[in-house]
Motif scaffolding. Structure first.
Motif, PDB file in Angstrom:
ATOM      1  N   HIS A  24      56.870  80.035  33.866  1.00 27.21           N
ATOM      2  CA  HIS A  24      55.792  79.074  34.126  1.00 27.21           C
ATOM      3  C   HIS A  24      54.694  79.239  33.089  1.00 27.21           C
ATOM      4  N   CYS A 136      50.745  76.128  36.966  1.00 32.96           N
ATOM      5  CA  CYS A 136      50.854  76.873  38.220  1.00 32.96           C
ATOM      6  C   CYS A 136      49.592  77.719  38.415  1.00 32.96           C
ATOM      7  N   LYS A 166      48.458  66.213  40.692  1.00 32.94           N
ATOM      8  CA  LYS A 166      49.534  66.998  41.311  1.00 32.94           C
ATOM      9  C   LYS A 166      49.253  68.484  41.098  1.00 32.94           C
ATOM     10  N   HIS A 168      50.558  72.272  40.956  1.00 31.80           N
ATOM     11  CA  HIS A 168      51.568  73.315  40.959  1.00 31.80           C
ATOM     12  C   HIS A 168      50.819  74.541  41.440  1.00 31.80           C
ATOM     13  N   ASP A 203      53.618  70.274  44.222  1.00 29.79           N
ATOM     14  CA  ASP A 203      54.864  70.797  43.644  1.00 29.79           C
ATOM     15  C   ASP A 203      54.749  72.315  43.738  1.00 29.79           C
ATOM     16  N   HIS A 206      59.443  76.925  44.419  1.00 28.35           N
ATOM     17  CA  HIS A 206      60.634  76.072  44.505  1.00 28.35           C
ATOM     18  C   HIS A 206      61.750  76.681  45.342  1.00 28.35           C
ATOM     19  N   GLU A 229      57.216  67.808  46.303  1.00 31.86           N
ATOM     20  CA  GLU A 229      58.252  67.885  45.250  1.00 31.86           C
ATOM     21  C   GLU A 229      58.816  69.301  45.163  1.00 31.86           C
ATOM     22  N   GLU A 255      64.667  67.661  40.540  1.00 34.66           N
ATOM     23  CA  GLU A 255      64.059  67.701  39.204  1.00 34.66           C
ATOM     24  C   GLU A 255      64.931  68.501  38.239  1.00 34.66           C
ATOM     25  N   ARG A 277      64.205  61.870  40.788  1.00 34.00           N
ATOM     26  CA  ARG A 277      63.383  62.479  39.738  1.00 34.00           C
ATOM     27  C   ARG A 277      64.275  62.881  38.567  1.00 34.00           C
ATOM     28  N   HIS A 306      60.080  63.189  35.145  1.00 33.71           N
ATOM     29  CA  HIS A 306      59.650  64.593  35.005  1.00 33.71           C
ATOM     30  C   HIS A 306      59.205  64.885  33.588  1.00 33.71           C
ATOM     31  N   GLU A 327      53.718  61.860  33.992  1.00 30.72           N
ATOM     32  CA  GLU A 327      53.240  63.211  34.306  1.00 30.72           C
ATOM     33  C   GLU A 327      52.553  63.784  33.076  1.00 30.72           C
TER      34      GLU A 327
HETATM   35  O1  XYH Z   1      56.199  75.410  36.264  1.00 30.00           O
HETATM   36  O2  XYH Z   1      57.423  75.441  38.046  1.00 30.00           O
HETATM   37  C1  XYH Z   1      56.836  74.876  37.149  1.00 30.00           C
HETATM   38  C2  XYH Z   1      56.941  73.379  37.179  1.00 30.00           C
HETATM   39  O3  XYH Z   1      58.192  73.127  37.785  1.00 30.00           O
HETATM   40  C3  XYH Z   1      56.948  72.756  35.813  1.00 30.00           C
HETATM   41  O4  XYH Z   1      57.620  73.591  34.924  1.00 30.00           O
HETATM   42  C4  XYH Z   1      57.647  71.437  35.770  1.00 30.00           C
HETATM   43  O5  XYH Z   1      57.189  70.792  34.647  1.00 30.00           O
HETATM   44  C5  XYH Z   1      57.410  70.540  36.972  1.00 30.00           C
HETATM   45  O6  XYH Z   1      57.754  70.833  38.072  1.00 30.00           O
HETATM   46  N1  XYH Z   1      56.859  69.369  36.768  1.00 30.00           N
HETATM   47  O7  XYH Z   1      56.761  68.529  37.893  1.00 30.00           O
END
Ligand code: XYH
Ligand code: MG
Length: 380
Positions: A24, A136, A166, A168, A203, A206, A229, A255, A277, A306, A327
């Motif tokens: 990240h 993030c 959005k 993260h 987002d 994950h 997301e 994604e 996505r 994405h 984005e």
């Molecule tokens: O850093 O976990 C992440 C994000 O997933 C990013 O890398 C990615 O670009 C994203 O999720 N965009 O929506």
């Protein structure tokens, strides 16, 4: 016209972001020297297609033997040859490399026809609303280390003209992350900071389990968020089908799942998400991204693209119903996103006062490389 060569120029540049152990991006303490590369597809008529990326050894061993001598306008044939070659070369011929070849071929087609790629695809618009997509979370005081700091950054992005934002949120390797309650606290602080009208999305980590993902989703519904997301491992499509059935807030995905537009087709027919996505890097280029978009359109399913960059922006300007936002990011209070790196004269996605990104009307994809810088900072 025939392809005569494919070259990779590796060069020194600088970056303002650094990746953590999980990959990240976060702000670098200060700009530092790094490397990048540009792929160039050369033809016997002097027209070249260029894009960022490419690995010289793989281009020499796998890509060039397949492409030299072919007509560069045979993109569909070339993409299928690479996709088929990938079956027994998964460890080397990545979707990202196929993406670079495909983008360079689209850039070449635009240069040869003196048209921007989005018009070759069949334009629908020349500017797209952008959402601010944060990096993030971190533990940097004044950065994105508390819910309040997310709220302050969201307000700053709203004041810049963004109509959507959005988050993260915090991820490992931060020790206390992931934390569903902190994720929701950050989302609540953002909603408090920007008021009821701004479109907000989350987002998060994950790899939550179904219960945590569902609890977060239900809390976001109370905060009137626009979508959730990738809250779980996308390798479990049935988990997403379960989550989508539980929640009212739209679930967006996949994604990062491999399988290109084929995977997106399966998720759509299985109703595993409300919104699809994909980005050029996820599906192996602009050619399969347009297939994904048309697939979504024929199912009445939105497709949120994405990532940024010229390839994704070209697709967004050649799609109508399913694609809502560009984005823009990843953004952070400490990172100056507006200043291009030294190897570019300008960034591909300038933001106007209304929060839209306008696509360049120049032939090709619209990369604005500083070729003098690239030539002056080579790496053998
Ligand atoms: O850093 O976990 C992440 C994000 O997933 C990013 O890398 C990615 O670009 C994203 O999720 N965009 O929506
Ligand atoms: Mg994402």
């Amino acid at each position: 016209m025939k392809i005569t060569d494919i070259t990779i120029d590796r060069f020194k540049t600088t970056s303002r972001t650094v990746a953590d152990a999980d990959g990240h991006g976060h702000p670098a303490p200060e700009p530092y020297e790094t490397t990048s590369s540009v792929m160039r597809i050369h033809t016997d008529e002097g027209v070249e297609g260029v894009t960022v990326g490419g690995n010289a050894a793989l281009v020499e061993s796998i890509v060039k033997p397949l492409l030299i001598g072919r007509d560069p306008f045979y993109r569909e044939q070339i993409w299928h040859l690479l996709n088929e070659r990938q079956r027994l070369h998964k460890g080397t011929l990545s979707d990202k490399l196929i993406c670079a070849v495909d983008l360079a071929l689209w850039d070449l087609a635009g240069k040869a026809t003196h048209q921007p790629v989005y018009k070759l695809l069949g334009a629908t618009r020349s500017k797209v609303p952008a959402y601010a997509s944060t990096m993030c979370g971190d533990e940097l005081p004044g950065g994105l280390s508390t819910p309040e700091e997310y709220g302050a950054f969201a307000k700053a992005c709203q004041d810049k003209g963004y109509s959507a934002f959005k988050l993260h949120t915090w991820q490992p390797p931060i020790e206390w992350a992931p934390d569903p309650k902190m994720d929701v606290a950050a989302c609540a602080a953002v909603r408090d900071a920007v008021g009821p009208d701004m479109r907000l999305m989350l987002d998060p980590f994950h790899f939550y389990d179904r219960q945590d993902a569902c609890w977060i989703g239900r809390e976001l519904e109370k905060l009137d968020y626009y979508w959730i997301e990738e809250p779980m491992d996308e390798q479990s499509m049935s988990s997403y089908k379960w989550l989508t059935d539980q929640l009212l807030i739209p679930v967006v995905g996949p994604e990062t799942m491999e399988g290109k537009h084929f995977t997106r087709a399966e998720w759509i027919v299985q109703n595993a998400a409300d919104i699809s996505r994909a980005g050029v890097g996820d599906v192996g280029g602009l050619t399969p991204l347009m297939k994904t978009i048309h697939l979504c359109e024929s199912h009445g399913v939105r497709c949120e693209i994405h990532g940024g960059g010229p390839g994704n922006l070209a697709a967004l300007c050649a799609m109508q119903i399913p694609g809502e936002y560009y984005e823009r990011g990843l953004l952070h209070p400490f990172v100056d996103y507006e200043t291009p790196p030294p190897h570019l004269h300008s960034i591909a996605d300038p933001l106007d006062d209304e929060g839209n990104v306008t696509i360049a009307d120049t032939p090709g994809l619209g990369w604005d490389f500083d070729w003098e810088w690239i030539a002056a900072h080579p790496i053998d």
